[in-house]
Motif scaffolding. Structure first.
Motif, mmCIF file in Angstrom:
data_model
loop_
_atom_site.group_PDB
_atom_site.id
_atom_site.type_symbol
_atom_site.label_atom_id
_atom_site.label_comp_id
_atom_site.label_asym_id
_atom_site.label_seq_id
_atom_site.Cartn_x
_atom_site.Cartn_y
_atom_site.Cartn_z
ATOM 1 N N GLU A 212 -38.559 35.541 -22.524
ATOM 2 C CA GLU A 212 -38.167 35.055 -21.217
ATOM 3 C C GLU A 212 -39.416 34.685 -20.440
ATOM 4 O O GLU A 212 -40.314 35.490 -20.271
ATOM 5 N N ARG B 149 -26.029 23.553 -13.596
ATOM 6 C CA ARG B 149 -26.157 24.157 -14.921
ATOM 7 C C ARG B 149 -25.697 23.181 -16.008
ATOM 8 O O ARG B 149 -26.359 23.017 -17.040
ATOM 9 N N SER B 150 -24.561 22.510 -15.786
ATOM 10 C CA SER B 150 -24.058 21.580 -16.793
ATOM 11 C C SER B 150 -24.999 20.400 -16.980
ATOM 12 O O SER B 150 -25.158 19.893 -18.088
ATOM 13 N N GLN B 151 -25.656 19.975 -15.880
ATOM 14 C CA GLN B 151 -26.600 18.872 -15.983
ATOM 15 C C GLN B 151 -27.849 19.291 -16.758
ATOM 16 O O GLN B 151 -28.349 18.548 -17.603
ATOM 17 N N VAL B 152 -28.356 20.500 -16.458
ATOM 18 C CA VAL B 152 -29.550 20.990 -17.147
ATOM 19 C C VAL B 152 -29.260 21.184 -18.634
ATOM 20 O O VAL B 152 -30.071 20.812 -19.498
ATOM 21 N N VAL B 153 -28.100 21.756 -18.948
ATOM 22 C CA VAL B 153 -27.753 22.015 -20.344
ATOM 23 C C VAL B 153 -27.645 20.707 -21.126
ATOM 24 O O VAL B 153 -28.000 20.643 -22.312
ATOM 25 N N GLY B 154 -27.215 19.652 -20.505
ATOM 26 C CA GLY B 154 -27.025 18.391 -21.202
ATOM 27 C C GLY B 154 -28.209 17.453 -21.147
ATOM 28 O O GLY B 154 -28.111 16.310 -21.597
ATOM 29 N N THR B 155 -29.341 17.888 -20.595
ATOM 30 C CA THR B 155 -30.523 17.030 -20.480
ATOM 31 C C THR B 155 -31.452 17.248 -21.661
ATOM 32 O O THR B 155 -31.883 18.373 -21.912
ATOM 33 N N ASP C 247 -22.601 25.355 -10.789
ATOM 34 C CA ASP C 247 -22.026 24.972 -12.075
ATOM 35 C C ASP C 247 -22.416 23.549 -12.456
ATOM 36 O O ASP C 247 -22.695 23.260 -13.626
#
Length: 286
Positions: A284, A211-217, A208
């Protein structure tokens, strides 16, 4: 400069950088206090330095210690897990010898302490714990006291094998003799005082958090025509007014590309007065 350390992604357990620095400063203060206290009690010049502060499971910590060593288990009020102060038995025997007037060197044999030696060592450690409480300040709120002394690192059960421990490593220098020592505190006792962000990162949280780090980069997104293969000679001979034929059909949408990878197609459009693109398909890309 400290050497780089390997990071185990299978067990991502670490301290927040800011909180690691707070602990390092606290244990550096303890090292100075401990050295002064040992100098006064043993009547030899001691220098104690803090080498590093890390977080390990208790099993990892115990496995890193010599098989035979002095492990002083310290009870913490209201906690099942105990703190540990560890140092070589031979060094401790030499300290006790100097306390009672011996002039022998530090080359004492390793053995269990006698009742009198245990009493003298306990007196040293009682003052060391006072220094530890002073140095950690609000990080160590619960009373702590010497409980027992063990000599086998594999049999001493200060905590459950999977419990996290804050482990500070020290170097104790007396004359030409240099010995290692460690202080281990249960992480659950210290981390709450560092704040919620200082909690350990456990394996179940890693997905998690990633994922949160990737989404916010932020990433660069470009809209491109299909690339054309051109010989170097053509590139070198380009001049103003030359035309390059592109293999991109006029009816085909443009490619939406992220870091060189096409992830979607889009048609040219507008957003108010700005040029924009409208995504028409996504794909994809493994």
């Amino acid at each position: 400069m400290k050497p780089a350390e390997a990071y185990d992604f299978r067990r991502p357990s670490s301290l927040v950088r800011e909180h690691s620095r707070v602990l390092e400063l606290a244990f550096e203060t303890f090292a100075r206090q401990w050295g002064t206290q040992l100098t006064a009690k043993v009547r030899k010049l001691f220098q104690v330095s803090c080498d590093q502060v890390q977080m390990h499971t208790y099993n990892e910590y115990a496995s890193s210690l010599p098989a035979t060593t002095a492990m002083v288990l310290c009870s913490i009020e209201g906690e099942g897990a105990r703190a540990v102060i560890q140092f070589p038995t031979a060094a401790a025997l030499a300290w006790v010898g100097h306390m009672v007037g011996s002039t022998t060197s530090f080359a004492a044999p390793s053995r269990k302490f006698t009742a009198i030696e245990q009493a003298l060592i306990r007196s040293l450690l009682d003052e060391a714990l006072d220094d530890l409480r002073y140095s950690l300040g609000s990080l160590l709120l619960a009373p702590i006291a010497v409980d027992a002394i063990q000599y086998n690192s594999q049999f001493a059960q200060a905590a459950a094998t999977g419990d996290l421990m804050i482990v500070a490593s020290f170097t104790i220098t007396v004359g030409e003799r240099v010995v290692p020592a460690t202080v281990a505190l249960p992480a659950e006792v210290v981390l709450p005082q560092l704040g919620g962000a200082g909690r350990p990162i456990v394996a179940r949280d890693a997905r998690d958090l990633m994922r949160s780090q990737v989404v916010g980069t932020p990433v660069d997104v470009s809209v491109q025509l299909a690339p054309a293969m051109v010989l170097p000679g053509v590139i070198l001979g380009l001049a103003v007014g030359d035309v390059l034929a592109l293999p991109h059909p006029s009816h085909r949408p443009l490619d939406v590309v992220v870091s060189g990878l096409p992830l979607a197609t889009a048609a040219v459009g507008s957003n108010g007065s700005r040029l924009a693109c409208v995504v028409v398909t996504t794909e994809e890309n493994p």
